[in-house]
Design a protein around this motif. Sequence first.
Motif, PDB file in Angstrom:
ATOM      1  N   MET A  93       0.826  -1.188   0.000  1.00  0.00           N
ATOM      2  CA  MET A  93       0.000   0.000   0.000  1.00  0.00           C
ATOM      3  C   MET A  93       0.872   1.253   0.000  1.00  0.00           C
ATOM      4  O   MET A  93       1.975   1.233   0.504  1.00  0.00           O
ATOM      5  N   ALA A  94       0.359   2.332  -0.592  1.00  0.00           N
ATOM      6  CA  ALA A  94       1.102   3.595  -0.617  1.00  0.00           C
ATOM      7  C   ALA A  94       0.278   4.672   0.075  1.00  0.00           C
ATOM      8  O   ALA A  94      -0.932   4.541   0.247  1.00  0.00           O
ATOM      9  N   ARG A  95       0.981   5.717   0.494  1.00  0.00           N
ATOM     10  CA  ARG A  95       0.292   6.843   1.119  1.00  0.00           C
ATOM     11  C   ARG A  95       1.011   8.131   0.743  1.00  0.00           C
ATOM     12  O   ARG A  95       2.164   8.101   0.313  1.00  0.00           O
ATOM     13  N   LEU A  96       0.315   9.243   0.916  1.00  0.00           N
ATOM     14  CA  LEU A  96       0.936  10.532   0.653  1.00  0.00           C
ATOM     15  C   LEU A  96       1.636  11.014   1.912  1.00  0.00           C
ATOM     16  O   LEU A  96       1.075  10.928   3.011  1.00  0.00           O
ATOM     17  N   ILE A  97       2.857  11.504   1.754  1.00  0.00           N
ATOM     18  CA  ILE A  97       3.528  12.167   2.862  1.00  0.00           C
ATOM     19  C   ILE A  97       3.809  13.607   2.456  1.00  0.00           C
ATOM     20  O   ILE A  97       4.053  13.905   1.288  1.00  0.00           O
ATOM     21  N   GLU A  98       3.759  14.489   3.445  1.00  0.00           N
ATOM     22  CA  GLU A  98       4.055  15.900   3.233  1.00  0.00           C
ATOM     23  C   GLU A  98       5.116  16.278   4.244  1.00  0.00           C
ATOM     24  O   GLU A  98       4.933  16.061   5.455  1.00  0.00           O
ATOM     25  N   LEU A  99       6.220  16.781   3.777  1.00  0.00           N
ATOM     26  CA  LEU A  99       7.310  17.104   4.695  1.00  0.00           C
ATOM     27  C   LEU A  99       8.090  18.303   4.179  1.00  0.00           C
ATOM     28  O   LEU A  99       7.864  18.772   3.069  1.00  0.00           O
ATOM     29  N   THR A 100       8.972  18.786   5.020  1.00  0.00           N
ATOM     30  CA  THR A 100       9.882  19.855   4.612  1.00  0.00           C
ATOM     31  C   THR A 100      11.264  19.235   4.493  1.00  0.00           C
ATOM     32  O   THR A 100      11.848  18.818   5.494  1.00  0.00           O
ATOM     33  N   LEU A 101      11.736  19.142   3.271  1.00  0.00           N
ATOM     34  CA  LEU A 101      13.011  18.478   3.004  1.00  0.00           C
ATOM     35  C   LEU A 101      14.029  19.529   2.564  1.00  0.00           C
ATOM     36  O   LEU A 101      13.858  20.164   1.519  1.00  0.00           O
ATOM     37  N   ASN A 102      15.027  19.720   3.395  1.00  0.00           N
ATOM     38  CA  ASN A 102      16.063  20.728   3.119  1.00  0.00           C
ATOM     39  C   ASN A 102      15.443  22.094   2.829  1.00  0.00           C
ATOM     40  O   ASN A 102      15.835  22.807   1.905  1.00  0.00           O
ATOM     41  N   GLY A 103      14.438  22.421   3.629  1.00  0.00           N
ATOM     42  CA  GLY A 103      13.822  23.744   3.554  1.00  0.00           C
ATOM     43  C   GLY A 103      12.713  23.870   2.534  1.00  0.00           C
ATOM     44  O   GLY A 103      12.107  24.944   2.420  1.00  0.00           O
ATOM     45  N   ARG A 104      12.423  22.812   1.787  1.00  0.00           N
ATOM     46  CA  ARG A 104      11.370  22.896   0.776  1.00  0.00           C
ATOM     47  C   ARG A 104      10.254  21.910   1.080  1.00  0.00           C
ATOM     48  O   ARG A 104      10.511  20.750   1.398  1.00  0.00           O
ATOM     49  N   ARG A 105       9.016  22.388   0.953  1.00  0.00           N
ATOM     50  CA  ARG A 105       7.867  21.507   1.163  1.00  0.00           C
ATOM     51  C   ARG A 105       7.771  20.518   0.007  1.00  0.00           C
ATOM     52  O   ARG A 105       7.961  20.869  -1.153  1.00  0.00           O
ATOM     53  N   ARG A 106       7.472  19.270   0.351  1.00  0.00           N
ATOM     54  CA  ARG A 106       7.272  18.240  -0.673  1.00  0.00           C
ATOM     55  C   ARG A 106       6.072  17.400  -0.292  1.00  0.00           C
ATOM     56  O   ARG A 106       5.817  17.167   0.889  1.00  0.00           O
ATOM     57  N   ILE A 107       5.359  16.936  -1.311  1.00  0.00           N
ATOM     58  CA  ILE A 107       4.319  15.928  -1.128  1.00  0.00           C
ATOM     59  C   ILE A 107       4.670  14.774  -2.060  1.00  0.00           C
ATOM     60  O   ILE A 107       4.906  14.994  -3.251  1.00  0.00           O
ATOM     61  N   ASP A 108       4.759  13.581  -1.506  1.00  0.00           N
ATOM     62  CA  ASP A 108       5.132  12.419  -2.312  1.00  0.00           C
ATOM     63  C   ASP A 108       4.267  11.230  -1.933  1.00  0.00           C
ATOM     64  O   ASP A 108       3.879  11.082  -0.765  1.00  0.00           O
ATOM     65  N   ALA A 109       4.000  10.388  -2.907  1.00  0.00           N
ATOM     66  CA  ALA A 109       3.360   9.099  -2.639  1.00  0.00           C
ATOM     67  C   ALA A 109       4.466   8.083  -2.381  1.00  0.00           C
ATOM     68  O   ALA A 109       5.407   7.961  -3.179  1.00  0.00           O
ATOM     69  N   VAL A 110       4.393   7.394  -1.239  1.00  0.00           N
ATOM     70  CA  VAL A 110       5.432   6.408  -0.905  1.00  0.00           C
ATOM     71  C   VAL A 110       4.781   5.107  -0.450  1.00  0.00           C
ATOM     72  O   VAL A 110       3.749   5.125   0.231  1.00  0.00           O
ATOM     73  N   PRO A 111       5.391   3.982  -0.812  1.00  0.00           N
ATOM     74  CA  PRO A 111       4.925   2.713  -0.258  1.00  0.00           C
ATOM     75  C   PRO A 111       5.100   2.701   1.256  1.00  0.00           C
ATOM     76  O   PRO A 111       6.047   3.301   1.778  1.00  0.00           O
TER      77      PRO A 111
ATOM     78  N   SER B 205       6.255  11.997   7.887  1.00  0.00           N
ATOM     79  CA  SER B 205       5.324  12.975   7.322  1.00  0.00           C
ATOM     80  C   SER B 205       5.070  14.069   8.363  1.00  0.00           C
ATOM     81  O   SER B 205       4.903  13.797   9.555  1.00  0.00           O
ATOM     82  N   GLY B 206       5.071  15.313   7.898  1.00  0.00           N
ATOM     83  CA  GLY B 206       4.840  16.442   8.796  1.00  0.00           C
ATOM     84  C   GLY B 206       6.080  16.952   9.491  1.00  0.00           C
ATOM     85  O   GLY B 206       6.011  17.930  10.236  1.00  0.00           O
ATOM     86  N   ARG B 207       7.210  16.293   9.272  1.00  0.00           N
ATOM     87  CA  ARG B 207       8.450  16.662   9.977  1.00  0.00           C
ATOM     88  C   ARG B 207       9.380  17.442   9.052  1.00  0.00           C
ATOM     89  O   ARG B 207       9.199  17.502   7.850  1.00  0.00           O
ATOM     90  N   ARG B 208      10.409  18.013   9.675  1.00  0.00           N
ATOM     91  CA  ARG B 208      11.443  18.749   8.929  1.00  0.00           C
ATOM     92  C   ARG B 208      12.670  17.847   8.821  1.00  0.00           C
ATOM     93  O   ARG B 208      13.258  17.468   9.838  1.00  0.00           O
ATOM     94  N   ILE B 209      13.045  17.508   7.596  1.00  0.00           N
ATOM     95  CA  ILE B 209      14.163  16.608   7.353  1.00  0.00           C
ATOM     96  C   ILE B 209      15.301  17.410   6.715  1.00  0.00           C
ATOM     97  O   ILE B 209      15.071  18.147   5.748  1.00  0.00           O
ATOM     98  N   ASP B 210      16.491  17.240   7.254  1.00  0.00           N
ATOM     99  CA  ASP B 210      17.662  17.856   6.636  1.00  0.00           C
ATOM    100  C   ASP B 210      18.689  16.780   6.319  1.00  0.00           C
ATOM    101  O   ASP B 210      19.003  15.927   7.167  1.00  0.00           O
ATOM    102  N   THR B 211      19.224  16.854   5.103  1.00  0.00           N
ATOM    103  CA  THR B 211      20.305  15.967   4.698  1.00  0.00           C
ATOM    104  C   THR B 211      21.555  16.810   4.476  1.00  0.00           C
ATOM    105  O   THR B 211      21.517  18.041   4.559  1.00  0.00           O
TER     106      THR B 211
END
Length: 161
Positions: free
Chosen positions: A1-19, A69-75
């Motif tokens: 199953m997949a779901r949509l995640i919304e996060l802030t990745l390196n300062g930019r908002r993203r929405i992605d479908a992920v398994p 999802s909903g978190r701030r991720i920095d790489t």
Amino acid sequence: MARLIELTLNGRRRIDAVPDNLLLLDYLREQAGLTGTKTGCDGGECGACTVLVDDFPRLACLTLAATVSGRRIDTIEALGEAGALSAVQRGFHERLGSQCGYCTPGFVMACAGLLRRNPQPSPDEIRAALGSNICRCTGYVKIIEAVEFASDLLAQGGTAP
Ligand code: FES
Ligand code: FES
């Protein structure tokens, strides 16, 4: 199953479908195209895959993408700017904190997270913050010196960790 995640990745908002079973490490490297985060042991032992989740280190090889999802991720790609290293990057450069460099993104992110939370850590706090990261090339002394160098830069009003 997949779901949509919304996060802030390196300062930019993203929405992605992920398994549901997609690891954060694979999401970052393969779906977001951020290959600075390394796959080492792939089992929670080495720290090469360390990224920051809301400024705290997280092993991306043990984390499901759906859980951030909903978190701030920095790489590692979030640090510094073209022509301007971040404080931690400068520390590793000036104090020779890397050799082959494979472990370096994980160490740098663990260090950056520490200095975001505590800009003036003690040597014991530095050692504790790096306890989940392994380097097979260097001694750890140079890496600790790199963090101290970065901490001094911040104390002088220097660039972000
Ligand atoms: S690859 Fe994640 S801890 Fe080694
Ligand atoms: S610099 Fe080579 S593994 Fe750390």
